[in-house]
Design a protein around this motif. Structure first.
Motif, PDB file in Angstrom:
ATOM      1  N   ARG A  49       0.889  -1.029   0.092  1.00  0.00           N
ATOM      2  CA  ARG A  49      -0.123   0.051  -0.098  1.00  0.00           C
ATOM      3  C   ARG A  49       0.749   1.224  -0.014  1.00  0.00           C
ATOM      4  O   ARG A  49       0.553   2.499  -0.772  1.00  0.00           O
ATOM      5  N   GLU A  52       2.147   1.907  -3.332  1.00  0.00           N
ATOM      6  CA  GLU A  52       1.267   2.233  -4.480  1.00  0.00           C
ATOM      7  C   GLU A  52       0.942   3.714  -4.106  1.00  0.00           C
ATOM      8  O   GLU A  52       0.726   4.431  -5.076  1.00  0.00           O
ATOM      9  N   ARG A  55       3.853   5.157  -5.839  1.00  0.00           N
ATOM     10  CA  ARG A  55       3.668   5.189  -7.459  1.00  0.00           C
ATOM     11  C   ARG A  55       2.616   6.305  -7.969  1.00  0.00           C
ATOM     12  O   ARG A  55       2.947   7.007  -8.923  1.00  0.00           O
ATOM     13  N   GLU A  60       7.537   5.659  -7.332  1.00  0.00           N
ATOM     14  CA  GLU A  60       8.039   4.213  -6.999  1.00  0.00           C
ATOM     15  C   GLU A  60       9.357   3.866  -7.439  1.00  0.00           C
ATOM     16  O   GLU A  60       9.865   3.033  -7.052  1.00  0.00           O
ATOM     17  N   THR A 100      -1.731  -6.294  -6.666  1.00  0.00           N
ATOM     18  CA  THR A 100      -1.197  -4.734  -6.792  1.00  0.00           C
ATOM     19  C   THR A 100      -0.289  -4.709  -7.851  1.00  0.00           C
ATOM     20  O   THR A 100       0.492  -5.611  -8.149  1.00  0.00           O
ATOM     21  N   SER A 102       2.255  -2.798  -7.309  1.00  0.00           N
ATOM     22  CA  SER A 102       3.320  -2.291  -6.677  1.00  0.00           C
ATOM     23  C   SER A 102       3.798  -3.068  -5.432  1.00  0.00           C
ATOM     24  O   SER A 102       3.325  -2.490  -4.219  1.00  0.00           O
ATOM     25  N   HIS A 386      -6.821  -3.443  -7.753  1.00  0.00           N
ATOM     26  CA  HIS A 386      -5.739  -3.413  -9.236  1.00  0.00           C
ATOM     27  C   HIS A 386      -6.307  -4.423  -9.852  1.00  0.00           C
ATOM     28  O   HIS A 386      -6.670  -5.395  -9.840  1.00  0.00           O
ATOM     29  N   LEU A 396      -5.458   1.478 -10.669  1.00  0.00           N
ATOM     30  CA  LEU A 396      -5.281   2.621  -9.664  1.00  0.00           C
ATOM     31  C   LEU A 396      -4.597   3.669 -10.238  1.00  0.00           C
ATOM     32  O   LEU A 396      -4.673   4.775  -9.664  1.00  0.00           O
TER      33      LEU A 396
END
Length: 440
Positions: A49, A52, A55, A60, A100, A102, A386, A396
């Motif tokens: 999280r 993200e 990101r 990221e 996810t 990420s 995602h 996302l």
């Protein structure tokens, strides 16, 4: 001197808040008493999280480049570092579907702070601390001290945010108490260099648990942290640190260079409130979370993500100040659950749960985290799930720094099916990626 938002504390949480406020085009100032970013690795685990959030900020890649490789996010358990009968376990998310874009990683705080400081830029004033402040009807007035020259400055702000750690000056000034147990353990954290890259080549991990203490990798090569429990009245000054490190590694002739050693105490505390009028708390100023599980820093980054867009909406008069009350009602229960999880982890063996904070659902304040694992949901309060889009972006990536409206047909069919989301349903998504409304 005037600034709309004064952030006290330039650690990872305060810096993340600054970066987000800049993305929302909110003028602000960050003051940090330390002249340089942390020299000590301290917190290291960045969950999915948090990645993200980075990101969304365009950070990221920089954070990932500064951290350990993904295949080293694991736990090692053995009698010594060279034990041939070791056990190595990966994150809880192993074998699960891709939830996810990420995944989490290990990036030690000293390195992370430098990445975040570079992005935050000139808004961060180092060597400056908050001496005191007073709340007035329409502002907070504080006194800042430049520790390099002794110069004091009076600053007026619409909002004061305390990201200044467990000994928060901001929290103390607001007379907000912390409740919960302290002294669950005391440890010595030793930062050292040793040529161990070849030793761990076939077992590289984020943390190495031994019968007494263990090692935390900074780069899994030369830079390390040795953690040693201070039990039974042991005085750290009486310890032969080089001998302890050699014994933990299992090599009597290992060359060791000690850089520094700090002692720290494991607490499990939560602030009685996150807001007092124009003063708000985030990160360790609001919660002291045991490091067992690596969730503390991530909860703080989540605080910043939740708070930033609400401050922006209130400052620009897009929302009533009552919106800031939802910061506490949404984030404090998350910290409460994570404190309980981390405290339980301290009593047993555990693995990295990279997806835990993806389960955060503000629709259920009594239990915002789902301890059975992450399950994609398009319910109000849940994080937008995602899925990869045909153009290579994640769903996302559709979330902007203002309200985002998505029709059902903008989301992949598989995701709609998993979430029971018809094409005729549209979603309103908050800037932090959580679903604000559904229209059937």
């Amino acid at each position: 001197m005037y600034t709309p938002v004064l952030v006290v504390g330039g650690g990872p949480v305060g810096l993340t808040l600054s970066i987000l406020l800049s993305r929302y085009e909110i003028e602000h100032l960050v003051v940090e008493a330390r002249l340089e970013p942390s020299p000590h690795p301290k917190a290291r685990g960045l969950a999915a999280r948090s990645m993200e959030i980075f990101r969304r900020c365009g950070l990221e890649d920089d954070v990932r480049a500064a951290g350990l490789p993904a295949d080293q996010v694991a736990f090692f358990r053995g009698r010594t570092l060279v034990d041939p009968d070791f056990v190595r376990t990966g994150p809880v998310s192993d074998g699960q579907p891709e939830h996810t874009p990420s995944p989490g990683l290990i990036c030690s705080q000293d390195v992370l702070e430098r990445v975040l400081t570079a992005r935050a830029g000139e808004r961060v004033r180092r060597g400056v601390r908050l001496v005191s402040y007073q709340q007035k009807a329409d502002a907070v007035v504080g006194t800042l001290l430049d520790t390099r020259n002794g110069e004091e400055t009076v600053v007026q702000a619409d909002w004061l945010i305390g990201c200044d750690g467990v000994r928060s000056t901001v929290r103390a000034g607001a007379n907000i108490d912390m409740a919960g147990p302290t002294g669950l353990g005391e440890f010595l954290s030793v930062r050292f260099e040793a040529d161990l890259g070849a030793v761990v080549a076939d077992r590289a991990s984020a943390s190495y648990f031994l019968p007494a203490g263990g090692f935390m990798a900074v780069d899994n090569d030369r830079h390390w942290i040795f953690q040693y429990p201070l039990t039974g009245g042991v005085d750290s000054a009486d310890l032969d640190l080089v001998a302890l490190i050699r014994a933990g590694v299992g090599l009597d002739d290992l060359g060791v260079e000690i850089h520094d050693a700090v002692s720290w105490r494991m607490d499990a505390q939560l602030a009685a409130a996150y807001r007092s009028d124009r003063v708000l708390l985030a990160g360790d100023a609001a919660h002291a979370i045991p490091p067992t599980g690596g969730h503390g820093l991530n909860v703080g980054i989540g605080d910043a993500d939740n708070l930033a867009w609400k401050l922006a909406a209130v400052h620009t008069a897009a929302a009533d100040p009552v919106l800031l009350d939802t910061y506490e009602s949404e984030r404090r229960p998350v910290a409460r659950q994570v404190i309980d999880i981390a405290t339980a982890n301290a009593r047993t063996e555990y693995r990295i749960d990279d997806l835990l904070l993806l389960t955060t659902d503000y629709g259920d304040p009594a239990a915002p985290l789902n301890l059975t694992g992450y399950h994609p949901s398009a319910s109000i309060g849940a994080r937008l799930p995602h899925a990869w889009l045909p153009d290579g972006r994640s769903t996302l990536d559709l979330v902007g720094f203002g309200p985002t409206h998505l029709s059902g047909n903008q989301l992949p069919e598989q995701l709609r099916r998993e979430c029971g989301l018809p094409e005729t349903t549209s979603l309103s998504v908050r800037p932090d990626g959580h679903i604000a409304a559904r229209r059937e």
